[in-house]
Design a protein around this motif. Structure first.
Motif, PDB file in Angstrom:
ATOM      1  N   ARG A  33      10.924  -7.252  13.776  1.00  0.00           N
ATOM      2  CA  ARG A  33      11.078  -8.549  13.124  1.00  0.00           C
ATOM      3  C   ARG A  33       9.806  -9.386  13.227  1.00  0.00           C
ATOM      4  NH1 ARG A  33      16.422 -10.127  16.333  1.00  0.00           N
ATOM      5  NH2 ARG A  33      15.013  -9.328  17.954  1.00  0.00           N
ATOM      6  N   ASP A  34       8.953  -9.057  14.213  1.00  0.00           N
ATOM      7  CA  ASP A  34       7.678  -9.768  14.343  1.00  0.00           C
ATOM      8  C   ASP A  34       6.652  -9.294  13.327  1.00  0.00           C
ATOM      9  OD1 ASP A  34       8.747 -11.143  16.477  1.00  0.00           O
ATOM     10  OD2 ASP A  34       7.939  -9.758  17.983  1.00  0.00           O
ATOM     11  N   GLY A  35       6.924  -8.138  12.709  1.00  0.00           N
ATOM     12  CA  GLY A  35       6.013  -7.595  11.711  1.00  0.00           C
ATOM     13  C   GLY A  35       4.675  -7.221  12.307  1.00  0.00           C
ATOM     14  N   VAL A  36       3.649  -7.252  11.479  1.00  0.00           N
ATOM     15  CA  VAL A  36       2.278  -7.007  11.927  1.00  0.00           C
ATOM     16  C   VAL A  36       1.436  -8.202  11.493  1.00  0.00           C
ATOM     17  CG1 VAL A  36       2.494  -4.504  11.784  1.00  0.00           C
ATOM     18  CG2 VAL A  36       1.666  -5.773   9.814  1.00  0.00           C
ATOM     19  N   SER A  37       0.245  -8.304  12.059  1.00  0.00           N
ATOM     20  CA  SER A  37      -0.680  -9.372  11.695  1.00  0.00           C
ATOM     21  C   SER A  37      -1.924  -8.771  11.059  1.00  0.00           C
ATOM     22  CB  SER A  37      -1.059 -10.196  12.925  1.00  0.00           C
ATOM     23  OG  SER A  37       0.091 -10.817  13.481  1.00  0.00           O
ATOM     24  N   ARG A  93       4.605   0.909   8.220  1.00  0.00           N
ATOM     25  CA  ARG A  93       4.085   0.705   6.876  1.00  0.00           C
ATOM     26  C   ARG A  93       3.979  -0.803   6.620  1.00  0.00           C
ATOM     27  NH1 ARG A  93       7.002   2.169   1.105  1.00  0.00           N
ATOM     28  NH2 ARG A  93       5.187   1.874  -0.208  1.00  0.00           N
ATOM     29  N   PRO A  94       2.765  -1.375   6.626  1.00  0.00           N
ATOM     30  CA  PRO A  94       2.620  -2.822   6.433  1.00  0.00           C
ATOM     31  C   PRO A  94       2.808  -3.210   4.971  1.00  0.00           C
ATOM     32  CG  PRO A  94       0.672  -1.836   7.504  1.00  0.00           C
ATOM     33  CD  PRO A  94       1.479  -0.730   6.915  1.00  0.00           C
ATOM     34  N   VAL A  95       3.468  -4.364   4.771  1.00  0.00           N
ATOM     35  CA  VAL A  95       3.553  -4.978   3.445  1.00  0.00           C
ATOM     36  C   VAL A  95       2.762  -6.272   3.537  1.00  0.00           C
ATOM     37  CG1 VAL A  95       5.054  -5.911   1.674  1.00  0.00           C
ATOM     38  CG2 VAL A  95       5.803  -3.962   3.026  1.00  0.00           C
ATOM     39  N   ILE A  96       1.587  -6.307   2.956  1.00  0.00           N
ATOM     40  CA  ILE A  96       0.634  -7.388   3.177  1.00  0.00           C
ATOM     41  C   ILE A  96       0.659  -8.366   2.006  1.00  0.00           C
ATOM     42  CG2 ILE A  96      -1.808  -7.913   3.561  1.00  0.00           C
ATOM     43  CD1 ILE A  96      -2.070  -5.114   4.763  1.00  0.00           C
ATOM     44  N   PRO A  97       0.938  -9.644   2.256  1.00  0.00           N
ATOM     45  CA  PRO A  97       1.008 -10.641   1.171  1.00  0.00           C
ATOM     46  C   PRO A  97      -0.365 -11.118   0.742  1.00  0.00           C
ATOM     47  CG  PRO A  97       1.500 -11.684   3.273  1.00  0.00           C
ATOM     48  CD  PRO A  97       1.284 -10.230   3.561  1.00  0.00           C
ATOM     49  N   LEU A  98      -0.946 -10.441  -0.223  1.00  0.00           N
ATOM     50  CA  LEU A  98      -2.246 -10.831  -0.769  1.00  0.00           C
ATOM     51  C   LEU A  98      -2.033 -11.551  -2.100  1.00  0.00           C
ATOM     52  CD1 LEU A  98      -4.314  -7.609   0.001  1.00  0.00           C
ATOM     53  CD2 LEU A  98      -4.437  -9.796   1.179  1.00  0.00           C
ATOM     54  N   GLU A  99      -1.292 -12.674  -2.043  1.00  0.00           N
ATOM     55  CA  GLU A  99      -0.982 -13.401  -3.268  1.00  0.00           C
ATOM     56  C   GLU A  99      -2.241 -14.051  -3.833  1.00  0.00           C
ATOM     57  OE1 GLU A  99      -0.476 -16.318   0.101  1.00  0.00           O
ATOM     58  OE2 GLU A  99      -0.114 -14.203  -0.286  1.00  0.00           O
ATOM     59  N   GLY A 100      -2.267 -14.179  -5.140  1.00  0.00           N
ATOM     60  CA  GLY A 100      -3.414 -14.814  -5.784  1.00  0.00           C
ATOM     61  C   GLY A 100      -4.600 -13.891  -5.971  1.00  0.00           C
ATOM     62  N   TYR A 130       7.553  -2.022   8.064  1.00  0.00           N
ATOM     63  CA  TYR A 130       8.692  -1.123   7.960  1.00  0.00           C
ATOM     64  C   TYR A 130       8.409   0.143   8.752  1.00  0.00           C
ATOM     65  CZ  TYR A 130      10.112  -4.234   4.204  1.00  0.00           C
ATOM     66  OH  TYR A 130      10.454  -5.348   3.485  1.00  0.00           O
ATOM     67  N   LEU A 131       9.432   0.646   9.408  1.00  0.00           N
ATOM     68  CA  LEU A 131       9.284   1.839  10.226  1.00  0.00           C
ATOM     69  C   LEU A 131       9.270   3.060   9.311  1.00  0.00           C
ATOM     70  CD1 LEU A 131       9.105   2.547  13.238  1.00  0.00           C
ATOM     71  CD2 LEU A 131      11.552   2.932  13.216  1.00  0.00           C
ATOM     72  N   ALA A 132       8.108   3.670   9.176  1.00  0.00           N
ATOM     73  CA  ALA A 132       7.980   4.852   8.325  1.00  0.00           C
ATOM     74  C   ALA A 132       8.419   6.110   9.060  1.00  0.00           C
ATOM     75  CB  ALA A 132       6.545   5.004   7.834  1.00  0.00           C
ATOM     76  N   GLU A 133       8.188   6.148  10.368  1.00  0.00           N
ATOM     77  CA  GLU A 133       8.575   7.320  11.157  1.00  0.00           C
ATOM     78  C   GLU A 133       8.582   6.942  12.626  1.00  0.00           C
ATOM     79  OE1 GLU A 133       7.404  12.036  11.589  1.00  0.00           O
ATOM     80  OE2 GLU A 133       5.855  10.581  11.171  1.00  0.00           O
ATOM     81  N   PHE A 155       0.843  -1.185   0.000  1.00  0.00           N
ATOM     82  CA  PHE A 155       0.000   0.000   0.000  1.00  0.00           C
ATOM     83  C   PHE A 155       0.883   1.241   0.000  1.00  0.00           C
ATOM     84  CE2 PHE A 155      -2.603  -3.336   1.666  1.00  0.00           C
ATOM     85  CZ  PHE A 155      -3.877  -3.063   1.232  1.00  0.00           C
ATOM     86  N   ARG A 156       0.647   2.113  -0.956  1.00  0.00           N
ATOM     87  CA  ARG A 156       1.404   3.353  -0.998  1.00  0.00           C
ATOM     88  C   ARG A 156       1.088   4.228   0.211  1.00  0.00           C
ATOM     89  NH1 ARG A 156       3.090   4.553  -6.480  1.00  0.00           N
ATOM     90  NH2 ARG A 156       2.234   3.029  -7.928  1.00  0.00           N
ATOM     91  N   SER A 157      -0.133   4.123   0.711  1.00  0.00           N
ATOM     92  CA  SER A 157      -0.586   5.113   1.684  1.00  0.00           C
ATOM     93  C   SER A 157      -1.029   4.555   3.030  1.00  0.00           C
ATOM     94  CB  SER A 157      -1.746   5.930   1.094  1.00  0.00           C
ATOM     95  OG  SER A 157      -2.771   5.059   0.642  1.00  0.00           O
ATOM     96  N   LEU A 158      -1.107   3.233   3.198  1.00  0.00           N
ATOM     97  CA  LEU A 158      -1.595   2.659   4.452  1.00  0.00           C
ATOM     98  C   LEU A 158      -0.519   2.732   5.535  1.00  0.00           C
ATOM     99  CD1 LEU A 158      -4.118   1.209   5.604  1.00  0.00           C
ATOM    100  CD2 LEU A 158      -2.940  -0.955   5.103  1.00  0.00           C
ATOM    101  N   ARG A 159      -0.909   3.216   6.720  1.00  0.00           N
ATOM    102  CA  ARG A 159       0.019   3.333   7.848  1.00  0.00           C
ATOM    103  C   ARG A 159      -0.682   2.913   9.134  1.00  0.00           C
ATOM    104  NH1 ARG A 159       2.415   4.103   3.853  1.00  0.00           N
ATOM    105  NH2 ARG A 159       3.890   5.764   3.292  1.00  0.00           N
ATOM    106  N   LEU A 160       0.043   2.217  10.018  1.00  0.00           N
ATOM    107  CA  LEU A 160      -0.447   1.888  11.351  1.00  0.00           C
ATOM    108  C   LEU A 160       0.344   2.711  12.354  1.00  0.00           C
ATOM    109  CD1 LEU A 160      -2.212   0.148  13.233  1.00  0.00           C
ATOM    110  CD2 LEU A 160      -0.349  -1.536  13.280  1.00  0.00           C
ATOM    111  N   VAL A 161      -0.355   3.546  13.123  1.00  0.00           N
ATOM    112  CA  VAL A 161       0.264   4.429  14.108  1.00  0.00           C
ATOM    113  C   VAL A 161      -0.023   3.872  15.500  1.00  0.00           C
ATOM    114  CG1 VAL A 161       0.430   6.785  14.969  1.00  0.00           C
ATOM    115  CG2 VAL A 161      -0.203   6.376  12.574  1.00  0.00           C
ATOM    116  N   VAL A 162       1.034   3.698  16.298  1.00  0.00           N
ATOM    117  CA  VAL A 162       0.892   3.199  17.668  1.00  0.00           C
ATOM    118  C   VAL A 162       1.581   4.180  18.611  1.00  0.00           C
ATOM    119  CG1 VAL A 162       1.313   1.298  19.265  1.00  0.00           C
ATOM    120  CG2 VAL A 162       0.871   0.817  16.848  1.00  0.00           C
ATOM    121  N   GLN A 163       0.853   4.626  19.646  1.00  0.00           N
ATOM    122  CA  GLN A 163       1.402   5.607  20.587  1.00  0.00           C
ATOM    123  C   GLN A 163       1.231   5.135  22.029  1.00  0.00           C
ATOM    124  OE1 GLN A 163      -0.540   9.461  20.882  1.00  0.00           O
ATOM    125  NE2 GLN A 163       1.348  10.466  21.497  1.00  0.00           N
TER     126      GLN A 163
END
Length: 286
Positions: free
Chosen positions: A171-175, A216-223, A189-192, A149-157
């Motif tokens: 290294r655990d990534g996101v789910s 910044r999540p990289v989501i494997p939506l294969e197929g 990936y850490l965007a900020e 996603f060019r624009s999807l972001r998950l913000v945690v505070q």
């Protein structure tokens, strides 16, 4: 010799005996809920904990806004700093940075009061909402095609004033939970990072008081024959991440559920409208 021992003198001092200037410095380390409760104890603490400069400083630390921005808001709305803090807390306002803030549409949000953690799933303004394609590691450590996603972001505070400290291992990534019931592991990936300490070798991020990260999540939506982000988001129900408390081995999961009905509405608010890929160049705009 026991009878000649001098009694031990305690060096502690009651909070009510502190001078006003020292007490005010201590109050700067408290959060908004504690300050509001302290105001209810006596007239003195009502005045001390209700100090306008104290609440202004708390707003700037919590939401990372500049003094000029908040002063304009105060003049326009004609409210006190404490009232502004209560309004922003109630609306679960995002902290402000180059990747976060009021100009970023929110797909979902959550708040864990017991852990004092907040999360937002946002869409970064962009004129191109086409999905990017890349290879990511799947569940069996095998490369699969992922939707970026060019624009999807998950913000945690970490919204505590310092009584909670959390760690996030990149290294655990996101789910990701899909609406079909499947769950996927996704790279992150850490965007900020705002104010956080980060050990680059271990990819461990520590969230202290009011620190936040933008992932910044990289989501494997294969197929999936998908071209644009809104179509891909309609398959996703929730994006979440696991954090560990630094003082113990306790772990907590926090994430955001996507409200499907708001996806296209939010993307239509992007600059330039909805611009998508179309083989017919004469019909490339939507």
């Amino acid at each position: 010799w026991l009878t000649n021992r001098k009694p031990m003198v305690s060096s502690s001092i009651a909070l009510d005996d502190l001078p006003d200037d020292i007490a005010l410095r201590i109050l700067h380390y408290l959060d908004g809920v504690t300050l509001a409760r302290l105001q209810q104890t006596s007239r003195r603490w009502d005045a001390q904990a209700g100090d306008e400069d104290l609440w202004r400083s708390l707003i700037q630390r919590r939401w990372k806004v500049h003094g000029q921005t908040t002063r304009v808001v105060i003049r326009a709305s004609n409210v006190t700093w404490k009232s502004l803090f209560q309004q922003w807390s109630h609306s679960q306002r995002m902290p402000t940075s180059r990747c976060t803030g009021q100009r970023f549409p929110v797909l979902g949000r959550s708040y864990l009061s017991s852990c004092q953690l907040a999360a937002w799933l946002t869409v970064s303004p962009a004129e191109d909402c086409r999905l990017l394609r890349t290879q990511v590691l799947g569940a069996n450590e095998e490369p699969v095609h992922g939707a970026v996603f060019r624009s999807l972001r998950l913000v945690v505070q970490n919204v505590s004033a310092g009584n909670h400290r959390w760690q996030l291992d990149l290294r655990d990534g996101v789910s990701v939970s899909l609406r079909s019931g499947r769950k996927l592991a996704a790279n992150a990936y850490l965007a900020e990072r705002a104010g956080v300490s980060c050990a680059e070798s271990s990819c461990v991020v520590t969230l202290d008081a009011y620190d936040f990260v933008v992932l910044r999540p990289v989501i494997p939506l294969e197929g999936q024959a998908l071209e644009v982000e809104p179509d891909a988001l309609e398959l996703i129900e929730e994006v979440f991440v696991v954090l560990k408390k630094t003082s113990s081995d306790a772990k907590i999961c926090i994430g955001c559920t996507i409200v499907e009905e708001t996806i296209w509405e939010l993307y239509e608010q992007m600059p330039g409208g909805m611009w998508v890929f179309c083989p017919d160049k004469s019909r490339s705009g939507l």
